[in-house]
Design a protein around this motif. Structure first.
Motif, mmCIF file in Angstrom:
data_model
loop_
_atom_site.group_PDB
_atom_site.id
_atom_site.type_symbol
_atom_site.label_atom_id
_atom_site.label_comp_id
_atom_site.label_asym_id
_atom_site.label_seq_id
_atom_site.Cartn_x
_atom_site.Cartn_y
_atom_site.Cartn_z
ATOM 1 N N ASP A 1 0.825 -1.197 0.000
ATOM 2 C CA ASP A 1 0.000 0.000 0.000
ATOM 3 C C ASP A 1 0.869 1.262 0.000
ATOM 4 O OD1 ASP A 1 -2.290 1.461 -0.076
ATOM 5 O OD2 ASP A 1 -2.811 1.221 2.035
ATOM 6 N N CYS B 1 -10.382 -3.588 4.634
ATOM 7 C CA CYS B 1 -9.210 -2.936 4.061
ATOM 8 C C CYS B 1 -9.443 -1.468 3.740
ATOM 9 C CB CYS B 1 -8.791 -3.681 2.789
ATOM 10 S SG CYS B 1 -8.221 -5.365 3.133
ATOM 11 N N CYS C 1 -7.324 -3.685 -1.435
ATOM 12 C CA CYS C 1 -7.534 -4.933 -0.697
ATOM 13 C C CYS C 1 -6.525 -5.937 -1.245
ATOM 14 C CB CYS C 1 -8.952 -5.462 -0.878
ATOM 15 S SG CYS C 1 -9.176 -7.124 -0.162
ATOM 16 N N ASN D 1 -3.339 -4.968 7.146
ATOM 17 C CA ASN D 1 -3.790 -5.186 5.767
ATOM 18 C C ASN D 1 -3.109 -6.394 5.123
ATOM 19 O OD1 ASN D 1 -1.254 -4.063 5.373
ATOM 20 N ND2 ASN D 1 -1.923 -2.572 3.848
ATOM 21 N N CYS E 1 -5.675 -9.775 5.769
ATOM 22 C CA CYS E 1 -6.752 -10.088 4.828
ATOM 23 C C CYS E 1 -6.302 -11.046 3.726
ATOM 24 C CB CYS E 1 -7.321 -8.801 4.239
ATOM 25 S SG CYS E 1 -8.846 -9.048 3.306
#
Length: 274
Positions: A130, A178, A183, A214, A217
């Motif tokens: 990210d 998220c 995601c 994150n 997930c």
């Protein structure tokens, strides 16, 4: 399911170019395993978004700017941070210099050397982060490990004609866990499905190395033969521990916490030898 929703053609085109721009343009179908890496506090021992603040006047952000942050919308916040830095005269060279100086996490470069030695036949290496393309590419190239990664999935960032680093969201999605812009489970599932179809057979195992919430997930999508490598005592590790206690059997992957990249090597050596 595509992770590139309708109405984002321009971003899709940019991301596709970035993702396909790896030195290893053609991936051998013979690789037995795929290993995903997070970037911040996994590959590097800091959060790149936090480190970039060093370029700000006085090495801090004004309160009015920090107050604009909203949960789940960190990407939008960082767009404002980068705009502020540009207004303060921070240059591309300034930002690159900061990124290049971030230390690797303990044992991570040793792990990369292990993967480089084995990647011809065993490991397809993918980065899912990210952060953004500029921060990641700057660090990987300085560290001499860019060619190890077959694909990089992250938020696109390019400099405009005024020298400002313009950040965009990677995609949109419907996952409630998220942040709005990424995601990682969608990315991992879609990529593995596409590669499996291209190869004509599944990978023997999927590995995921991460640290943050994150990263939890995508680890949920792993199966019982796969391995999640959460950084010990970081949010990903705590969330896996909590789900094991609250919902036994819900988290299916083998869990191997790591403090150093050498902990990951130890487990990979055993699996490769099978």
């Amino acid at each position: 399911m595509s992770c590139f929703p309708p109405g984002e053609e321009e971003q899709h085109r940019f991301r596709h170019t970035d993702i396909m721009a790896s030195h290893s343009a053609s991936i051998s179908p013979d690789k037995r395993f795929i290993i995903f890496f997070d970037f911040d506090e996994t590959i590097v021992d800091e959060t790149s978004d936090d480190m970039v603040v060093q370029a700000a006047p006085g090495q801090y952000l004004p309160g009015w700017l920090k107050d604009t942050y909203q949960p789940g919308r960190y990407n939008e916040y960082m767009q404002r941070v980068l705009a502020y830095l540009a207004e303060q005269g921070v240059t591309e060279s300034d930002l690159r210099s900061i990124m290049e100086k971030i230390p690797a996490s303990p044992g991570m470069l040793t792990l990369f050397q292990f993967l480089r030695n084995r990647s011809a036949h065993d490991f397809e290496v993918v980065l899912v982060s990210d952060a953004n393309t500029f921060f990641i590419e700057s660090w990987l190239r300085r560290a001499g490990v860019r060619q190890l990664f077959h694909r990089i999935f992250t938020n696109p960032a390019t400099f405009n004609k005024n020298g400002r680093l313009v950040l965009r969201p990677f995609h949109s999605h419907e996952c409630q866990r998220c942040p709005d812009n990424m995601c990682k489970q969608v990315v991992v599932r879609d990529y593995v499905a596409r590669r499996t179809q291209e190869r004509g057979r599944p990978y023997q195992r999927i590995f995921y190395v991460g640290d943050g919430a994150n990263d939890f997930c995508p680890a949920l999508s792993l199966g019982p033969r796969d391995v999640a490598f959460p950084r010990r005592d970081f949010p990903m590790h705590r969330l896996i521990t909590e789900i094991h206690e609250a919902m036994p059997g819900e988290f299916k992957a083998v869990t191997v916490p790591w403090v150093s990249g050498e902990d990951v090597i130890t487990r990979l050596r055993k699996l490769v030898a099978e």
